[in-house]
Design an enzyme around this catalytic site. Sequence first.
Site, PDB file in Angstrom:
ATOM      1  N   VAL A   1       0.839  -1.193   0.000  1.00 52.89           N
ATOM      2  CA  VAL A   1       0.000   0.000   0.000  1.00 52.89           C
ATOM      3  C   VAL A   1       0.872   1.241   0.000  1.00 52.89           C
ATOM      4  O   VAL A   1       1.700   1.424   0.912  1.00 52.89           O
ATOM      5  CB  VAL A   1      -0.928   0.030   1.233  1.00 52.89           C
TER       6      VAL A   1
ATOM      7  N   ASP B   1       9.411   7.708  -1.158  1.00 50.80           N
ATOM      8  CA  ASP B   1       8.856   8.763  -2.001  1.00 50.80           C
ATOM      9  C   ASP B   1       8.528   8.121  -3.339  1.00 50.80           C
ATOM     10  O   ASP B   1       9.427   7.687  -4.070  1.00 50.80           O
ATOM     11  CB  ASP B   1       9.885   9.882  -2.173  1.00 50.80           C
TER      12      ASP B   1
ATOM     13  N   ASN C   1      -2.021   4.100  -4.120  1.00 52.08           N
ATOM     14  CA  ASN C   1      -2.913   5.013  -3.427  1.00 52.08           C
ATOM     15  C   ASN C   1      -2.340   6.406  -3.176  1.00 52.08           C
ATOM     16  O   ASN C   1      -3.096   7.358  -3.006  1.00 52.08           O
ATOM     17  CB  ASN C   1      -3.314   4.373  -2.080  1.00 52.08           C
TER      18      ASN C   1
ATOM     19  N   TYR D   1      -5.619  18.264 -10.294  1.00 43.77           N
ATOM     20  CA  TYR D   1      -6.089  17.003  -9.716  1.00 43.77           C
ATOM     21  C   TYR D   1      -6.953  16.241 -10.707  1.00 43.77           C
ATOM     22  O   TYR D   1      -6.785  15.026 -10.910  1.00 43.77           O
ATOM     23  CB  TYR D   1      -6.875  17.303  -8.440  1.00 43.77           C
TER      24      TYR D   1
ATOM     25  N   LYS E   1      -6.326  12.470 -12.425  1.00 41.61           N
ATOM     26  CA  LYS E   1      -7.202  11.328 -12.200  1.00 41.61           C
ATOM     27  C   LYS E   1      -7.828  10.816 -13.494  1.00 41.61           C
ATOM     28  O   LYS E   1      -8.074   9.614 -13.640  1.00 41.61           O
ATOM     29  CB  LYS E   1      -8.271  11.688 -11.166  1.00 41.61           C
TER      30      LYS E   1
END
Length: 264
Positions: A24, A72, A99, A167, A171
Site C-alpha cells: 500500500v 517517495d 494510493n 487534480y 485522475k
Amino acid sequence: MNRETTESPEPGAGELEASKVLLVTGAGSGIGRAVVQEALSAGYTVVLAGRREAELIEAAQGNTRALCVPTDVCDPTQVENLFRQAVEHFGRVDVLFNNAGMFGPFGSVDEISLADWNATLAVNLTGSMICAAEAMRTMKAQEPQGGRIINNGSISAHSPRPKSAAYTVSKHAISGLTKSIELDGRAFGISCGQIDIGNTATAIMADLGVNSGALQANGSLLVEPTFPVAEAAKTVLYMAGMPASANIGQLVVTAAGMPFVGRG
C-alpha cells in the site's frame, strides 16, 4: 530506515488461509491507513509505503505481518528499494494498492502555477506509473507469476470539482493508465482495476470543505455527505480478494446523496 514491527495480534476468524502480500502506498493516513488496518485484520501481510516513517509505524500497530518502508513514490530508486524489501521479507507481492496522492492547487487553469501543476502530476500520475512499473516487473518475475494492481482514482476521473484542474487531469489520466496496465499485464496473469471514491471521511475531504461548505459548479457552497473510510477500505479489499480468473476494471463508491450524479 526500514523497520519491521515486533508484536502480533491474535488471528481473527476472517483470516486468510494463505496470507496474501498487499503493498500500500500512501499508507500512513487517510484511505491508505484504513486499507492497511482492514487488511491486517483480514489476515493479509502488508507492506506500508509513505514518506513519513512515524505515520507508517503507527498505522502498522505493532503487527508482525507488517513492514514499513519509508518511500517517495516519485523517486524510482526508492520505489525499486520498496519492492526489493517486500520480496526479501515476504517472497512476493500479490497486490499493489496504488494510493499515494495529493489534491494539489485550488484554482482555475489560469490561476495555478506551473510548479504546483507539475508537483500534482508528479505524485498522482508519474508516482503511480513508477509504482505500477515496479509492481509489473516484480509480478512477472515471481513464482507463481502474476498479481493485481488497484489504482486509486477518484470520482474526479469522471466529473471535476470547480477549480481542480491539476487534480482532475491527473485522475483522468489514471483511468488511461489502469486500462493500459490491464491490457499489458494479461499475458503475465497481472490484472489492474481502479476504484473511484467520493467523499469518504478523511482529512483531505475536510480540507475541501465538504463538512462546512464545498464549492459547487454554480458558485454556491454546499455541505456534502461523507461515509466512513472503513467502508472504502472494505471495498478495496473486495477488489483485492477477487480470484485470478476475475477482475473489477472500475468501481465507483460514493457517499449516499452526494452531488456527483448530475454534478455541474
